[in-house]
Every structure is written in structure tokens, then in C-alpha cells.
Enzyme design. Structure first.
Site, PDB file in Angstrom:
ATOM      1  N   GLN A   1      -5.020  -1.948  -6.966  1.00 40.67           N
ATOM      2  CA  GLN A   1      -5.793  -1.116  -6.058  1.00 40.67           C
ATOM      3  C   GLN A   1      -6.485  -0.011  -6.836  1.00 40.67           C
ATOM      4  OE1 GLN A   1      -4.267   2.115  -3.090  1.00 40.67           O
ATOM      5  NE2 GLN A   1      -4.327   0.215  -1.914  1.00 40.67           N
TER       6      GLN A   1
ATOM      7  N   ASP B   1       0.822  -1.218   0.000  1.00 43.48           N
ATOM      8  CA  ASP B   1       0.000   0.000   0.000  1.00 43.48           C
ATOM      9  C   ASP B   1       0.850   1.260   0.000  1.00 43.48           C
ATOM     10  OD1 ASP B   1      -2.555   1.196  -0.014  1.00 43.48           O
ATOM     11  OD2 ASP B   1      -2.477   1.542   2.143  1.00 43.48           O
TER      12      ASP B   1
ATOM     13  N   SER C   1      -7.613   4.860  -0.323  1.00 43.44           N
ATOM     14  CA  SER C   1      -7.811   3.522  -0.878  1.00 43.44           C
ATOM     15  C   SER C   1      -9.283   3.134  -0.825  1.00 43.44           C
ATOM     16  CB  SER C   1      -6.990   2.496  -0.102  1.00 43.44           C
ATOM     17  OG  SER C   1      -5.619   2.846  -0.098  1.00 43.44           O
TER      18      SER C   1
END
Length: 279
Positions: free
Chosen positions: A266, A192, A216
Site C-alpha cells: 500500500q 489495512d 490510503s
């Protein structure tokens, strides 16, 4: 990544404030993966996870509840719900598989400079410390368990628009235990880091300058081969699309000898900050 068992298939973990307004998404990914793995049958390793970030997490303990969805002949499915103050902030599904063999192929690793001689992100933050907002200065110099070194030289305060993939070398700053699960959970954490920045790179936007807000929305990850995170991995990131105030980003992790060990994707929210008119 250390979880406390607080009931049957229920766990609690602490939060680390790294300077982000909400809990860092990678932390929740890694902790949820650890919780799911604590209930998986012996001999079945995590091979994929799919997650949604539902609410911003607070810098406080998080409770994880695991639902044992199914245990088949070769695969096991687990669902994890993360809560704070009785609100669901995050959900994850994880799949585990017995060791098996079959045909193999992979994308080749990009030919880029190795980590030696590259400047760490920690050193980059030190260099611009006086220009950072006051609330970030202390966090910018806080110790970190992972070291990141960008291959491309990027001015994080005044970036120029750039196309194509970016690469980051990542490694744990100390030796890790011989537990493949810990390495995979920490890689989920690392996945991430910097991923959504690929969506703003073509536009020359800066988070630190206050051009854009990123958050996110969902995150998926696939583990292909064994690896160690206390040795350097190359994180190769790109962004195929941005639109509708969302950006899609992808990443691949390679060992130094070119083995593709994990992939991730993502989608995140990307909205300009609305600046109030001056009086």
C-alpha cells in the site's frame, strides 16, 4: 461483509463507523472483493486485487457495481466501482483463477513471540482511554470482530523512532463459516489495519498525538495459499520508502506453522498537521 443485491451485478453494503474520520479502507476492500466474487465463475478463487481510494467514504451505505471484464480459460477479471451520493469513491480490479499447480517457494516467517501472553490492542486502548480525544473514547471500547496483538511493545501516544519490520498477530474473535471467500474478504479488511503505521515508525510520529495525517492512496493484495482467519496469522509489515508526502508499506501474512498465505502493499499520503498559531 454481507451484501444486498440491488440489480444485475450491483450490490449495496452497510458501513461500520470504527472512529476513523472516513470509512475504514479495509471495509471497502473487503466489500468490493465480496461483490466481485459474487460474479466470478464457480471454481475460480480470488488470487489478486488492485485498488485505488479516490474519495473519502462517508459512514453510510455504499453501492458496488461490477463489470465482468473477461472470462478466459483459467483466469477471470472483474472491475468494481464503489459509489456514494453518485460519486465514485473507490475502484478495484480483481483476478480469479482455477486451481492449478506449479513450482513453489516463499520467504520464511520471522522468528517472533507467539500471540499467547501478548497484550491485545483493545486492552492497550483501555489503558490510555482518559488520554484519548473525546470522540474516540466510545469507539475505542466498541466490540470488534478481529483481535490484534502487537509483538513489539509500542507506546502509541509517544512512540520512539524504530527501524525494521513490525509484526502483529491477528485472528477472528469467533468461529467463521467454512467459506474461503469470507476468510479472504476479512483478511483484506485486516490488511489495512496498521499497515501505514510502518511508514511513520522510523520517525517516531503518532497519529493520536496529532503529528501526522495518513490516508490510503492505493492497495494491492495477493492470495497465495488457503488459510483460516479464525486461527492466528502473523502480519509482518515494513516500509521500504517514504518521500514526496507518500509512504510505501508492505506486508506478509503467515500461519502459525510458517506458511505464507497472502501478501499486500500500500502507498499512503502522509502529511503533517498544520497547526494554527495561538492567539
Amino acid at each position: 461483509m454481507q451484501l444486498e443485491e440491488i440489480g444485475p451485478d450491483r450490490f449495496q453494503a452497510q458501513s461500520d463507523d470504527i472512529g476513523t474520520p472516513a470509512v475504514f479502507g479495509g471495509q471497502v476492500l473487503g466489500q468490493a472483493l465480496m461483490a466481485a466474487s459474487r460474479t466470478a465463475p464457480e471454481g475460480r478463487a480470488i488470487h489478486s486485487l488492485h485498488a485505488y481510494f479516490l474519495l473519502p467514504g462517508e459512514h453510510m451505505p455504499i453501492q458496488y457495481e461490477v463489470d465482468r471484464v473477461r472470462d478466459g480459460g483459467s483466469f477471470s477479471m472483474r472491475r468494481v466501482t464503489a459509489r456514494q451520493r453518485d460519486k465514485i469513491i473507490f475502484e478495484l480490479t480483481a483476478s480469479f483463477q482455477t486451481a492449478d499447480t506449479g513450482p513453489e517457494h516463499q520467504f520464511p516467517m520471522a522468528q517472533v513471540a507467539g500471540p499467547e501472553g501478548l497484550v491485545s490492542e483493545y486492552a492497550q486502548r483501555q489503558a490510555i482511554l482518559p488520554m484519548l480525544p473525546a470522540f474516540l473514547r466510545e469507539k475505542a471500547l466498541a466490540p470488534r470482530g478481529l483481535e490484534f496483538r502487537r509483538v513489539q511493545d509500542v507506546d502509541i501516544l509517544n512512540p520512539k523512532p524504530r527501524e525494521g519490520a513490525t509484526q502483529i498477530w491477528v485472528k477472528a474473535m469467533d468461529a467463521l463459516p467454512d467459506d474461503p471467500l469470507m476468510h479472504r474478504a476479512l483478511l483484506a479488511y485486516a490488511s489495512d489495519h496498521g499497515l501505514l503505521l510502518a511508514a511513520i515508525a522510523p520517525h517516531g510520529l503518532s497519529l493520536l498525538r496529532g503529528d501526522i495525517r495518513l490516508a490510503s492512496i492505493d492497495h494491492a493484495m495477493w492470495f497465495h495459499r488457503d488459510f483460516r482467519l479464525d486461527d492466528w496469522l502473523l502480519y509482518d509489515i515494513d516500509s521500504p520508502n517514504a518521500g514526496g508526502a507518500r509512504g510505501l508499506c508492505r506486508g506478509h501474512f503467515y500461519t502459525r506453522d510458517g506458511r505464507l498465505v497472502a501478501s499486500t502493499a500500500q502507498e499512503g499520503m502522509m502529511r503533517p498537521w498544520i497547526k494554527k498559531p495561538s492567539a
